[in-house]
Write a protein that holds these residues in place. Structure first.
Motif, PDB file in Angstrom:
ATOM      1  N   PRO A 288      20.559 -13.717   8.954  1.00  0.00           N
ATOM      2  CA  PRO A 288      20.836 -12.852  10.099  1.00  0.00           C
ATOM      3  C   PRO A 288      20.281 -11.443   9.991  1.00  0.00           C
ATOM      4  O   PRO A 288      20.222 -10.732  10.994  1.00  0.00           O
ATOM      5  CB  PRO A 288      22.359 -12.833  10.157  1.00  0.00           C
ATOM      6  N   ALA A 289      19.889 -11.003   8.810  1.00  0.00           N
ATOM      7  CA  ALA A 289      19.337  -9.653   8.651  1.00  0.00           C
ATOM      8  C   ALA A 289      18.308  -9.678   7.534  1.00  0.00           C
ATOM      9  O   ALA A 289      18.423 -10.461   6.587  1.00  0.00           O
ATOM     10  CB  ALA A 289      20.430  -8.631   8.347  1.00  0.00           C
ATOM     11  N   VAL A 315      20.018  -7.496  13.923  1.00  0.00           N
ATOM     12  CA  VAL A 315      20.934  -8.535  13.442  1.00  0.00           C
ATOM     13  C   VAL A 315      20.758  -9.731  14.366  1.00  0.00           C
ATOM     14  O   VAL A 315      20.826  -9.604  15.589  1.00  0.00           O
ATOM     15  CB  VAL A 315      22.400  -8.052  13.474  1.00  0.00           C
ATOM     16  N   TYR A 348      29.978 -11.705  11.830  1.00  0.00           N
ATOM     17  CA  TYR A 348      29.071 -10.601  11.540  1.00  0.00           C
ATOM     18  C   TYR A 348      29.867  -9.295  11.663  1.00  0.00           C
ATOM     19  O   TYR A 348      30.493  -9.039  12.699  1.00  0.00           O
ATOM     20  CB  TYR A 348      27.912 -10.562  12.544  1.00  0.00           C
ATOM     21  N   VAL A 351      28.099  -4.148  12.555  1.00  0.00           N
ATOM     22  CA  VAL A 351      27.078  -4.302  13.587  1.00  0.00           C
ATOM     23  C   VAL A 351      27.327  -3.233  14.653  1.00  0.00           C
ATOM     24  O   VAL A 351      28.471  -2.918  14.972  1.00  0.00           O
ATOM     25  CB  VAL A 351      27.145  -5.705  14.228  1.00  0.00           C
ATOM     26  N   GLU A 370      22.417  -4.345  15.981  1.00  0.00           N
ATOM     27  CA  GLU A 370      21.725  -3.649  14.913  1.00  0.00           C
ATOM     28  C   GLU A 370      22.677  -3.385  13.758  1.00  0.00           C
ATOM     29  O   GLU A 370      23.896  -3.353  13.935  1.00  0.00           O
ATOM     30  CB  GLU A 370      21.156  -2.314  15.422  1.00  0.00           C
ATOM     31  N   VAL A 371      22.112  -3.180  12.572  1.00  0.00           N
ATOM     32  CA  VAL A 371      22.909  -2.879  11.387  1.00  0.00           C
ATOM     33  C   VAL A 371      23.480  -1.474  11.508  1.00  0.00           C
ATOM     34  O   VAL A 371      22.760  -0.512  11.811  1.00  0.00           O
ATOM     35  CB  VAL A 371      22.061  -3.010  10.110  1.00  0.00           C
ATOM     36  N   LEU A 379      24.886  -5.665   6.245  1.00  0.00           N
ATOM     37  CA  LEU A 379      25.527  -6.594   7.170  1.00  0.00           C
ATOM     38  C   LEU A 379      26.411  -7.527   6.366  1.00  0.00           C
ATOM     39  O   LEU A 379      25.964  -8.117   5.379  1.00  0.00           O
ATOM     40  CB  LEU A 379      24.482  -7.410   7.935  1.00  0.00           C
ATOM     41  N   PHE A 381      28.225 -11.028   6.379  1.00  0.00           N
ATOM     42  CA  PHE A 381      28.011 -12.280   7.103  1.00  0.00           C
ATOM     43  C   PHE A 381      28.850 -13.385   6.472  1.00  0.00           C
ATOM     44  O   PHE A 381      28.861 -13.553   5.256  1.00  0.00           O
ATOM     45  CB  PHE A 381      26.529 -12.654   7.054  1.00  0.00           C
TER      46      PHE A 381
END
Length: 397
Positions: A288-289, A315, A348, A351, A370-371, A379, A381
């Motif tokens: 995811p990132a 993300v 998540y 974020v 976005e992070v 991030l 997850f």
């Protein structure tokens, strides 16, 4: 044991205004919270981290009260004394001072904890609190519950009630230090300092009450936990050749013919468009990132992975699904939950700038936000099968 002198000695009003003006002049250039309090700046202790991470401690009401079922404390405000707190709450200053082992007129440090010998009126909207009554333990809520229809609040809505673990309230005895207390309760000493407004030398006084941060609270960003093997373990030393079987006999490769046969001209295979195409991943989910894993999955301790990623980087949804919930924790950190087939959920956190809403269908790899900036930025997850967390490594490439 060292006695704590009054820390906030009277300062020149002009000098204080000059310092504040200078701070305001550069505030716009700062990316981190700026400590306008300037307390203890002469001893080199930067309280910026204390002001930012103190958010992990419950927010007091306008009177400074934090109320738990079994006790109440007051968080000292700037220029507070026990006398000013007692006047604010309608209490006897001498009784309150004796209970906390301090003189009534001693200047308190900002964020210092003063324990109340008896309960006062509970926090309420009238006292600047979002809720009424003491902080109660949070009900056990699974991510599945977050993703269910029971979570109806929209993004940015304040929690309906304040909840949290009631910390241990420890009264300092003769000979104790912040370090010894932190060791007894197995907590981070920096978190202990920030929760209780301690100064850079971490000095405490006999009779002082301290709130013990809940387990796992850290005063600075914790480094990833790495299991390090003891020296010499996990490796096998090679056996010297002379200590075992004799060296193998040398074999001489056959000499090439003096008249080598004519080899056919080498022709590169025609790969066409496949020559530069990357191999397709068979993983069930995409990462995811973009970044490296700074904290591994550890069931019960870290139910997901932390991916170190640049602030503002995209993300992505790890797999196709439906946004089941968008909510925030008590620190205001956003949580996004996506429901997938086969009873799978992905979670998540950290974020920002979300591009999706609840009940939105998302595709695999679609950018959902976005992070969040942080130090470091990362991030968090998770992958869950029903209510149980599973190692994301089973699904990621």
């Amino acid at each position: 044991m060292q006695q704590i002198p009054p820390f906030d000695r009277p300062r020149s009003r002009i000098g204080k205004l000059c310092l504040t003006g200078a701070a305001l002049a550069i505030l716009s250039a700062c990316t981190e919270p700026f400590d306008l309090d300037m307390r203890d700046v002469t001893n080199g202790f930067d309280t910026t981290a204390a002001l930012s991470t103190a958010a992990n401690r419950p927010r007091p009401d306008d009177r400074g009260i934090i109320s738990y079922p079994n006790y109440q404390v007051v968080v000292a405000q700037r220029d507070d004394t026990v006398q000013s707190i007692a006047a604010r709450l309608g209490l006897d200053a001498n009784t309150l001072a004796a209970y906390n082992g301090i003189a009534p007129d001693v200047a308190l440090r900002r964020d210092e904890i003063i324990a109340l010998p008896s309960r006062v009126a509970e926090p309420s909207p009238a006292t600047g609190s979002a809720t009424t009554g003491p902080i109660q333990p949070a009900p056990e809520v699974s991510v599945t519950t977050l993703a269910s229809d029971a979570i109806d609040r929209a993004e940015g809505t304040a929690p309906s009630s304040q909840s949290g673990v009631e910390p241990i309230r420890h009264q300092v005895t003769r000979g104790e230090t912040a370090y010894s207390i932190a060791r007894v309760y197995n907590v981070d000493v920096n978190a202990l300092a920030e929760w209780n407004g301690l100064t850079g030398d971490l000095a405490v006084r006999e009779g002082q009450f301290l709130l013990i941060p809940p387990a796992g609270t850290v005063g600075t960003v914790a480094a990833p936990v790495v299991d390090t093997a003891a020296p010499g373990t996990g490796s096998i030393a090679p056996i010297p050749p002379s200590a075992a079987a004799p060296l193998p006999e040398e074999t001489t490769p056959p000499v090439a013919s003096s008249t080598p046969e004519e080899e056919p001209e080498s022709v590169a295979p025609d790969l066409g468009s496949q020559q530069s195409a990357p191999a397709a991943s068979s993983a069930a989910m995409v990462t995811p990132a973009q970044g490296s894993i700074i904290r591994e999955y550890a069931r019960g301790r870290n139910d997901g992975i932390d991916i170190g990623a640049a602030a503002g980087s995209p993300v992505k949804a790890a797999a196709a699904g439906t946004v089941a919930a968008i909510t925030t924790d008590t620190a205001g950190i956003q949580i996004v939950v996506i429901r997938h087939p086969d009873n799978l959920l992905t979670v998540y956190t950290h974020v920002t700038n979300l591009t999706v809403a609840r009940d939105t269908n998302v595709s695999r790899g679609q950018v959902i936000g976005e992070v969040l900036p942080g130090d470091p930025s990362f991030l968090h997850f998770e992958v869950r099968r029903g209510t149980d967390s599973v190692d994301p490594a089973e699904f990621l490439p």
